[in-house]
Enzyme design. Structure first.
Site, PDB file in Angstrom:
ATOM      1  N   GLU A 180      10.688  -1.588   2.234  1.00  0.00           N
ATOM      2  CA  GLU A 180      10.140  -0.585   1.304  1.00  0.00           C
ATOM      3  C   GLU A 180      11.258   0.127   0.566  1.00  0.00           C
ATOM      4  O   GLU A 180      11.154   0.399  -0.646  1.00  0.00           O
ATOM      5  CB  GLU A 180       9.293   0.419   2.082  1.00  0.00           C
ATOM      6  CG  GLU A 180       8.007  -0.165   2.648  1.00  0.00           C
ATOM      7  CD  GLU A 180       7.367   0.714   3.710  1.00  0.00           C
ATOM      8  OE1 GLU A 180       6.190   0.485   4.027  1.00  0.00           O
ATOM      9  OE2 GLU A 180       8.056   1.625   4.230  1.00  0.00           O
ATOM     10  N   ASN A 228      10.564   1.818   5.646  1.00  0.00           N
ATOM     11  CA  ASN A 228      11.301   0.776   6.348  1.00  0.00           C
ATOM     12  C   ASN A 228      12.263   0.131   5.348  1.00  0.00           C
ATOM     13  O   ASN A 228      12.262   0.465   4.154  1.00  0.00           O
ATOM     14  CB  ASN A 228      10.376  -0.244   7.011  1.00  0.00           C
ATOM     15  CG  ASN A 228       9.481  -0.966   6.018  1.00  0.00           C
ATOM     16  OD1 ASN A 228       9.887  -1.265   4.891  1.00  0.00           O
ATOM     17  ND2 ASN A 228       8.250  -1.262   6.426  1.00  0.00           N
ATOM     18  N   LEU A 229      13.084  -0.787   5.804  1.00  0.00           N
ATOM     19  CA  LEU A 229      14.136  -1.326   4.942  1.00  0.00           C
ATOM     20  C   LEU A 229      13.572  -2.066   3.741  1.00  0.00           C
ATOM     21  O   LEU A 229      14.082  -1.923   2.621  1.00  0.00           O
ATOM     22  CB  LEU A 229      15.051  -2.252   5.744  1.00  0.00           C
ATOM     23  CG  LEU A 229      16.248  -2.831   4.981  1.00  0.00           C
ATOM     24  CD1 LEU A 229      17.138  -1.722   4.431  1.00  0.00           C
ATOM     25  CD2 LEU A 229      17.052  -3.766   5.877  1.00  0.00           C
ATOM     26  N   ASP A 251       3.113   4.154  12.620  1.00  0.00           N
ATOM     27  CA  ASP A 251       2.282   5.343  12.811  1.00  0.00           C
ATOM     28  C   ASP A 251       2.823   6.201  13.941  1.00  0.00           C
ATOM     29  O   ASP A 251       2.842   7.433  13.863  1.00  0.00           O
ATOM     30  CB  ASP A 251       0.842   4.934  13.136  1.00  0.00           C
ATOM     31  CG  ASP A 251       0.183   4.133  12.023  1.00  0.00           C
ATOM     32  OD1 ASP A 251       0.590   4.294  10.863  1.00  0.00           O
ATOM     33  OD2 ASP A 251      -0.735   3.349  12.322  1.00  0.00           O
TER      34      ASP A 251
END
Length: 454
Positions: free
Chosen positions: A209, A206-207, A275
């Site tokens: 991370e 994600n952004l 997930d």
């Protein structure tokens, strides 16, 4: 949309692959999600906290287990490898996975404890979450490479679900072994060291991370530049970065950056949405879809699961229904009665609609430049001709232009009613049209530029 990126719209004529023919191997951090449900009607006399009268105790597989459940829900065969404790939570976890048809191999080294997350829910709202975990030590993972090697037979793709709990602390041998066998490896990463995932096929951060690895990206140009550099450094086929309400951006080797808008719908609970994304993405890649189409499918699947409470799954029936609901409307010459539904569907798909008014004759170089300038103002371009003497042949000719999505002829009063209830994102005018002189719009010129008249 990021500068330099092109929007991607999934082909809604694309049939869902036969996921039942696939076998996916999932490896990663397992956890048991436990939910206590009950009502609240008073505040505790001991402390200023609500008292929950627990009526129902629910358990679900979380982490890599939820990834596996999502794959099983899509109809694919799934095998799962992870670490659990020799405890009651581990037994419950194994039983729930087996009941869902997941081929589960739990490694239960001495001293390990099953990761458990307990959520207290009242009136569909989460009041508190209690975590029970120690993390896994290197000794706990000693049996993982051998188990992984044995499980690769007959597998179509590998998904690595990393929650930074320790299961994948030595993941490089697993990636190398899978890639040597020609299997795609899709990673849901965690942590500040993405070098561990070098050589994988796709890494999906994600952004937050992503920025934890490359640093802050104050603009889209920086985002794309740093993403391309990271992809090359790690020798990945692609980075797929989820950016919350800003959608998903694909940075694929040898391809221009591509962007998918977020799927607009009510968000009820984001738990486990990642997930679902990695499960659908992995199944799509394993089925032979292009990365663009596989990511688009995953994007739609995420839009479904955030409307559910807690860790949840998406079925092929739900995915097929959502794809149809978000299908871009057909292009070409439309009847005026079709237009409200066309605009509503485009808006639901996250598309920015620009409108240019006619008349549209003659079609010369100047008019073509105006149309192309108007088309650059949005993702979709609608041409509306309100002239009494419109030539249907000319309208069909305009509908065939690459820059044009829809052309419609309708009376001026009907146009005003339409714009009142289904206002487009951008209104453009060329200065040639004799109607709607007071509407705020962006003027497009024959030299292809645009001037804001609002």
């Amino acid at each position: 949309m990021p500068a330099g990126a092109r929007p991607v719209f999934i082909d809604m004529n694309l049939k869902l692959p036969d996921f039942a023919a696939l076998h996916i191997l999932v490896v990663g951090d397992l956890m048991l999600d436990r939910y206590w449900h009950g009502g609240t009607s008073r505040i505790s006399p001991e402390a200023p906290v609500p008292v929950v009268l627990v009526r129902n105790d629910e358990t679900r597989a979380g982490g890599a287990g939820n990834v596996a459940l999502n794959i099983a829900s899509l109809g694919a065969k799934v095998s799962l490898i992870g670490i659990a404790g020799q405890d009651e939570a581990g037994e419950v976890l194994a039983a729930s996975l087996a009941a869902a048809g997941v081929g589960c191999r739990l490694l239960t080294p001495a001293g390990a404890r099953t990761i458990t997350k307990l959520r207290v829910i009242s009136r569909h709202q989460q009041l508190i979450r209690l975590d029970f975990e120690d993390g896994f030590e290197a000794a706990h993972t000693e049996a993982l490479p051998a188990a992984f090697s044995e499980a690769l037979a007959g597998v179509d793709a590998v998904i690595l679900s990393d929650y930074a709990k320790g299961t994948l602390q030595n993941v490089q041998p697993l990636i190398r072994l899978a890639r040597e066998r020609g299997l795609p490896v899709i990673v849901d990463p965690k942590g500040r060291d993405f070098s561990r995932y070098a050589g994988a096929t796709v890494v999906k951060p994600n952004l937050s991370e992503f920025e934890a690895i490359v640093g802050a990206c104050p603009d889209d140009a920086t985002f794309i530049e740093k993403g391309a550099a990271l992809r090359e450094t790690l020798a990945l086929q692609a980075l797929v970065v989820t950016r919350s309400e800003r959608g998903v951006t694909i940075l694929e080797h040898g391809q221009p950056p591509c962007h998918l808008p977020t799927r607009a719908r009510e968000v009820f609970d984001v738990t486990g949405a990642g997930d679902t994304v990695i499960a659908a993405l992995g199944c799509g890649v394993a089925a032979g879809l292009s990365l663009h189409d596989a990511t688009a499918l995953a994007n739609v699947a995420a839009g479904i699961v955030v409307g559910k409470l807690g860790t949840a799954t998406v079925s092929t029936d739900e995915l097929r229904e959502a794809l149809q609901a978000h299908a871009p409307a057909r292009q070409g010459l439309l009847e005026s009665a079709e237009l409200p539904a066309v605009l509503a569907r485009a808006r639901a798909a996250g598309e920015r609609v620009a409108v240019l008014f006619g008349p549209f004759t003659p079609l010369d170089a100047a008019r073509l430049a105006e149309i192309e300038a108007a088309g650059a103002l949005g993702d979709r371009l609608l041409l509306i001709d309100a002239a009494d003497d419109s030539d249907v042949h000319a309208l069909r000719l305009h509908a065939a232009l690459r820059a044009v999505d829809w052309v419609v002829h309708m009376p001026a009063d009907a146009v005003e009613a339409l714009l009142g209830s289904h206002a487009p994102d951008v209104l453009a005018r060329s200065g040639r049209e004799p109607f709607f002189p007071n509407l705020p719009a962006i003027r497009v010129s024959p030299v292809g530029d645009a001037q804001d008249l609002r």
